[in-house]
Design an enzyme around this catalytic site. Structure first.
Site, mmCIF file in Angstrom:
data_model
loop_
_atom_site.group_PDB
_atom_site.id
_atom_site.type_symbol
_atom_site.label_atom_id
_atom_site.label_comp_id
_atom_site.label_asym_id
_atom_site.label_seq_id
_atom_site.Cartn_x
_atom_site.Cartn_y
_atom_site.Cartn_z
ATOM 1 N N LYS A 33 -1.990 14.741 -5.234
ATOM 2 C CA LYS A 33 -1.568 14.869 -5.196
ATOM 3 C C LYS A 33 -1.349 15.864 -4.365
ATOM 4 C CE LYS A 33 2.200 14.484 -7.248
ATOM 5 N NZ LYS A 33 3.711 13.703 -6.982
ATOM 6 N N TYR A 40 -6.207 11.168 -9.260
ATOM 7 C CA TYR A 40 -4.232 11.558 -9.350
ATOM 8 C C TYR A 40 -4.063 13.535 -8.763
ATOM 9 C CZ TYR A 40 0.795 12.721 -10.507
ATOM 10 O OH TYR A 40 1.520 12.927 -10.656
ATOM 11 N N GLY A 85 10.894 6.307 -6.069
ATOM 12 C CA GLY A 85 10.717 6.855 -7.208
ATOM 13 C C GLY A 85 11.882 6.690 -8.658
ATOM 14 N N GLY A 86 12.431 6.547 -8.098
ATOM 15 C CA GLY A 86 14.247 6.939 -8.935
ATOM 16 C C GLY A 86 14.562 5.999 -10.182
ATOM 17 N N ARG A 87 13.061 5.462 -10.242
ATOM 18 C CA ARG A 87 13.582 5.052 -11.837
ATOM 19 C C ARG A 87 12.327 4.869 -12.757
ATOM 20 N NH1 ARG A 87 17.104 3.891 -13.770
ATOM 21 N NH2 ARG A 87 16.968 1.584 -14.448
ATOM 22 N N GLY A 88 11.669 6.345 -12.061
ATOM 23 C CA GLY A 88 10.745 7.082 -13.114
ATOM 24 C C GLY A 88 11.383 8.111 -13.668
ATOM 25 N N PHE A 89 10.140 7.960 -14.727
ATOM 26 C CA PHE A 89 10.365 9.089 -16.137
ATOM 27 C C PHE A 89 11.917 10.762 -15.928
ATOM 28 C CE2 PHE A 89 9.225 12.766 -19.387
ATOM 29 C CZ PHE A 89 10.815 12.577 -20.152
ATOM 30 N N ALA A 90 11.132 11.505 -15.375
ATOM 31 C CA ALA A 90 11.635 12.729 -14.499
ATOM 32 C C ALA A 90 12.749 11.923 -13.813
ATOM 33 C CB ALA A 90 11.099 13.378 -13.879
#
Length: 557
Positions: A161, A157, A12-17
């Protein structure tokens, strides 16, 4: 540290964090970074192109690999040769879709764990969420890691998680793999595409004036660089032969800015910083929850037809009205985490990163206007908004002809309607008797389907009438009790308005109404923002007046 030959993976390397973590890893030169995400290729923003990420991609110290976590073969390829995996991928938390969340947060996490074991990855850090211990009912005050998973979570979600987190903790020690979980609370900062844009959209729509609940619920927010820093602290703790304190592996850690603040105060600081008014009008949760349930049900029915994910859902109402604060002592002791950016500094940086969302910079309208949407975006809209001038003029002429023949003549309503139906019947009969062609011109017949009233439509009408009747009966029952002053005032005002309308003759109503209909919607389309602002101001004043009246009535009892 010389990380040329040492690779890490950020899912998920293009996510926000995740973007901030990638940049931090590159700057610290800890590892060469493999960015794994769903899109087929990476598209850099202009500032990324010129920054550390663009340079690392060009030099080979970073690479992008398209990866669907639900496909184990792709995950195995992404983890090949990696020493560390930062598992940060997750679907949008605002989409309450269990199948989607389970496929990524649970099945995808299983694939990541299996890939780490098969590819001899040494360390796995999983980005979890504080919502894994939140049931959506009870607030959490200074919660620590001793909190158990609730029997029922607030949404799918959070539930998935929690399942993913449990799998990661259970996998600790398998084939030498060391794992831990990070639970960052309410992440904010530059690049956020959820919290700040949502607040601004609400402000521009006039919805940011409202506080859901009493406004005193406390929250822990976490600046995004602190989240990235926490991941690196966890990785260093797992990698160290001498842990910071006791063993850091196989555990979960709450991560915050360690500066609890009222949720609505935090939102107010962002809104004021961008030039908008802070929320002031409080709406009880019990008022909003039924509305949210209806919105959620509507979305479930219409989502297959393209309806966008609504912001007003029961799970979101609970999040906005409950307190959620967490204790980071364990993270400090075991992995050496301490925030590196204070809350106020994080707020300042966040506000400065959104100059395009400031109140004095309004976006240009895209798509149909509100006036067009209200009118159905069809022929009616084209006619009343004068987009088809020929059609608008024709409609006006027909309406004037109707006025002079049926209303100005002084007929009663029954006589006017009867004459209209008589004229329509004669026209339809003669039109039906005409041949299909006259002097070479085709005569288009009126299809019978135009007059068909489907069973579904009949059912909807009956249900609507029954619902209206039930509402009236419930209102009468409440009036009989004599204790609902607000309902009494509403009924009186509604009846007074009806009396005023009835005092206007049908002729006067037609003379006034026709020009207003053909002008009002056109004016609204041209001056939409100004009129919306005026209406919201009047509505706000009305809410305050209503609140004051309610208080005085309650005090007089």
């Amino acid at each position: 540290m010389g990380g040329e030959d040492r690779w890490c993976v950020v899912t998920g390397g293009r996510g926000f964090a995740a973007r901030h973590l990638v940049v931090m890893l590159i700057r610290f030169e800890m590892f060469s970074v493999r960015i794994a995400d769903l899109p087929p290729s990476i598209k850099l923003d202009p500032d990324e192109e010129k920054g550390p990420l663009g340079e690392a991609l060009r030099s080979g110290h970073a690479q992008y690999i398209s990866t669907d976590l639900r496909d184990k073969s792709q995950v195995l390829k992404a983890c090949l040769g990696a020493e560390v995996v930062f598992h940060m991928a997750a679907p949008d938390s605002s989409i309450n879709n269990y199948d989607l969340h389970h496929s990524v947060n649970v099945q995808g996490t299983k694939n990541v764990i299996d890939a780490c074991i098969e590819q001899n990855v040494k360390r796995l850090i999983y980005t979890s969420s504080p919502s894994v211990v939140f049931d959506g009912v009870h607030g959490i005050f200074n919660g620590d890691e001793s909190l158990q998973y609730p029997a029922r979570h607030n949404d799918s979600y959070s539930a998935t998680k929690a399942e993913g987190e449990a799998l990661v903790i259970k996998s600790n020690g398998m084939n030498g793999l060391l794992t831990c979980c990070i639970r960052p609370s309410s992440i904010f900062g530059p690049g956020d595409k959820l919290l700040v844009p949502s607040l601004v959209n609400a402000a521009r729509a006039g919805k940011s004036k409202f506080i859901i609940g009493n406004g005193n619920n406390m929250y822990d927010f976490t600046y995004v660089e602190n989240v990235a820093h926490a991941h690196i602290c966890a990785e260093r703790a797992l990698a160290s032969e001498r842990m910071v304190s006791e063993s850091a592996a196989g555990k979960a850690y709450f991560i915050t800015n360690m500066e609890p603040i009222k949720f609505w105060e935090f939102c107010s600081l962002i809104l004021e910083g961008l030039g908008y008014e802070r929320p002031r009008i409080k709406i009880p949760v019990f008022v909003m929850m039924p509305i949210a349930r209806i919105v959620e049900l509507t979305y479930k029915l219409l989502a297959p037809y393209g309806m966008k994910v609504p912001q007003l859902t029961p799970s979101r109402i609970r999040l906005l009205s409950c307190s959620r604060t967490f204790n980071c002592s364990k993270a400090n002791d075991r992995i050496g985490y301490t925030p590196i950016v204070p809350l106020q500094e994080g707020l300042r940086r966040t506000i400065e990163s959104y100059p395009h969302l400031r109140a004095d910079i309004q976006p240009k309208r895209h798509g149909p206007s509100k006036a067009s949407i209200y009118l159905g975006s069809g022929r009616v809209a084209d006619t009343l908004l004068w987009r088809d001038k020929k059609q608008s003029l024709t409609t006006l002429l027909i309406m004037f002809a109707f006025y002079f023949n049926f209303i100005a003549s002084g007929y009663t309503i029954i006589t006017a309607v009867s004459r209209l139906l008589l004229a329509a019947s004669i026209f339809l009969f003669i039109h039906g008797r005409l041949p299909k062609k006259i002097l070479g011109y085709s005569v288009e017949k009126v299809p019978e389907s135009n007059f068909h009233f489907s069973e579904e439509m009949s059912h909807r009408v009956v249900v609507s009438v029954a619902s209206l009747w039930n509402s009236v009966v419930n209102g009468l029952k409440s009036l009989c009790k004599g204790n609902d002053w607000m309902l009494f005032i509403k009924v009186v005002l509604s009846l007074l308005a009806l009396i005023l309308i009835e005092a206007i003759s049908l002729q006067g109503l037609f003379v006034l109404g026709l020009p207003i209909v053909f002008v009002a919607f056109l004016v609204y389309e041209k001056k939409e923002e100004e009129i919306d602002g005026l209406v919201l101001g009047i509505h706000s004043f009305g809410c305050k007046l209503k609140s004051n009246i309610a208080k005085r009535l309650s005090n007089s009892k």
